[in-house]
Design a protein around this motif. Structure first.
Motif, PDB file in Angstrom:
ATOM      1  N   ARG A  76     -46.599 -38.861 -59.365  1.00 50.88           N
ATOM      2  CA  ARG A  76     -45.391 -38.608 -60.158  1.00 50.88           C
ATOM      3  C   ARG A  76     -44.316 -37.935 -59.307  1.00 50.88           C
ATOM      4  O   ARG A  76     -43.127 -38.236 -59.433  1.00 50.88           O
TER       5      ARG A  76
ATOM      6  N   ARG B  89     -38.927 -43.775 -63.739  1.00 53.35           N
ATOM      7  CA  ARG B  89     -39.121 -42.935 -64.929  1.00 53.35           C
ATOM      8  C   ARG B  89     -40.345 -43.443 -65.703  1.00 53.35           C
ATOM      9  O   ARG B  89     -40.935 -44.454 -65.354  1.00 53.35           O
ATOM     10  N   ASP B  90     -40.655 -42.721 -66.765  1.00 58.04           N
ATOM     11  CA  ASP B  90     -41.761 -43.108 -67.644  1.00 58.04           C
ATOM     12  C   ASP B  90     -43.015 -43.423 -66.826  1.00 58.04           C
ATOM     13  O   ASP B  90     -43.621 -44.487 -66.960  1.00 58.04           O
TER      14      ASP B  90
ATOM     15  N   ARG C 219     -46.681 -43.502 -65.931  1.00 52.86           N
ATOM     16  CA  ARG C 219     -47.944 -43.418 -66.670  1.00 52.86           C
ATOM     17  C   ARG C 219     -49.113 -43.726 -65.728  1.00 52.86           C
ATOM     18  O   ARG C 219     -49.059 -44.682 -64.963  1.00 52.86           O
TER      19      ARG C 219
ATOM     20  N   ARG D 162     -41.175 -47.231 -64.550  1.00 49.79           N
ATOM     21  CA  ARG D 162     -40.097 -48.181 -64.871  1.00 49.79           C
ATOM     22  C   ARG D 162     -38.787 -47.759 -64.212  1.00 49.79           C
ATOM     23  O   ARG D 162     -38.551 -46.592 -63.939  1.00 49.79           O
TER      24      ARG D 162
END
Length: 322
Positions: free
Chosen positions: A295, A304-305, A307, A321
């Motif tokens: 991250r 971003r986002d 996971r 993304r």
């Protein structure tokens, strides 16, 4: 995959990684890790061990954490830092002066016997090393590719670019799992030429091969970029540079899928990932990382986002993304 096949594959990986386990044991004995901890008045953190041994901080921490996973050392957290001490196994068999010490035998095995055994296959070696490496990766993705690619729904990405995609094994798994997508394999010229001569993915009309250096050359535009077993080769600085290049090339709304073996949050497991990280220390300038560390690389690059998803296999998936 049936349970019998899964058990067989797990056993095969255990055999294949056995030399790494041996080298962890030999290296810790050679460096004097167990003697240092036996003589210390209290458990030591990795910085103290590194300072006493004159070893690199990163390599020392990796070695200690792997020894914890192998039950040669035990770790506790004090003041926010992990501190290490010998287990009973290490105190009994690995410390010089113990009545049952096996240290000298292990040093002989690591310094002499191991070196001889590494030449066992020389008489029958015939395959080019690069081709053999590519074939080895194809074997891995043949069993684990579908699982890691199904960790997230990739159907929204019609054009997928596998950077450093080698033989095209993952690209082929992509177009099989997601019939509506097309795939690009981007790799250095020598690898692409070998792939076209020896691997069936090059014959699939849904897959194209592009030559280039992903650190320097223009990247093909795509909806999703796959970096499988790529980032663990490189330093944080080089990873950041590559991720920024991917972000600029990525179509708006697209993304990146990082496929790596994820370390636990505390960095002290799983054992296989720790062994792989030590392998990176030996062979490259990189390392395996925790989800938080990925991250920390993806966010500043613009993604971003983020996971992270563990697959239960050797390799895990991180999707972000644009």
């Amino acid at each position: 995959m049936c349970s019998q096949e899964g058990e067989g594959y797990s056993l095969l990986k255990e055999y294949a990684n056995g030399f790494m386990v041996s080298q962890v044991l030999f290296a810790a004995c050679e460096l004097g890790v167990f003697e240092l901890l036996a003589e210390a008045l209290e458990p030591l953190d990795s910085a103290a061990v590194s300072s006493h041994l004159g070893s690199s901080p990163q390599g020392t921490e990796l070695l200690l954490n792997t020894c914890v996973s192998l039950k040669l050392l035990q770790a506790d957290v004090r003041g926010g830092k992990a501190v290490y001490a010998n287990t009973e196994l290490a105190s009994t068999y690995l410390v010089r002066g113990s009545p049952r010490s096996q240290r000298d035998m292990l040093l002989y095995a690591g310094r002499t016997a191991y070196v001889c055994w590494r030449h066992l296959a020389e008489a029958v070696r015939s395959e080019d090393e690069r081709l053999q490496f590519m074939q080895g990766l194809q074997d891995v993705w043949r069993l684990e590719g579908a699982t890691v690619l199904a960790a997230f729904d990739l159907s929204p990405f019609p054009l997928i670019c596998d950077l450093g995609g080698g033989s095209g094994a993952l690209a082929k798994a992509c177009v099989s799992l997601y019939p509506g997508c097309r795939a690009i394999v981007f790799d250095i010229p020598g690898v692409v030429q070998i792939a076209k001569r020896h691997f069936s993915a090059s014959e699939d009309e849904r897959i194209s091969f592009h030559e280039g250096d992903f650190f320097k050359d223009a990247l093909p535009e795509a909806d999703l970029y796959i970096l499988a077993r790529v980032l663990h080769d490189w330093t944080d600085a080089k990873c950041s540079h590559l991720l920024q290049r991917v972000y600029r090339a990525c179509r708006t709304g697209g993304g990146i899928l990082v496929i790596e073996s994820l370390l636990d949050t505390d960095g002290r497991g799983p054992l296989t990932t720790l062994l792989y990280s030590l392998n990176m220390l030996v062979q490259t300038e990189g390392r395996e990382r925790t989800p938080a560390e990925y991250r920390a690389l993806l966010g500043p690059a613009g993604f971003r986002d983020v996971r992270c998803r563990r697959t239960g296999g050797t390799y895990d998936a991180v999707l972000a993304r644009k």
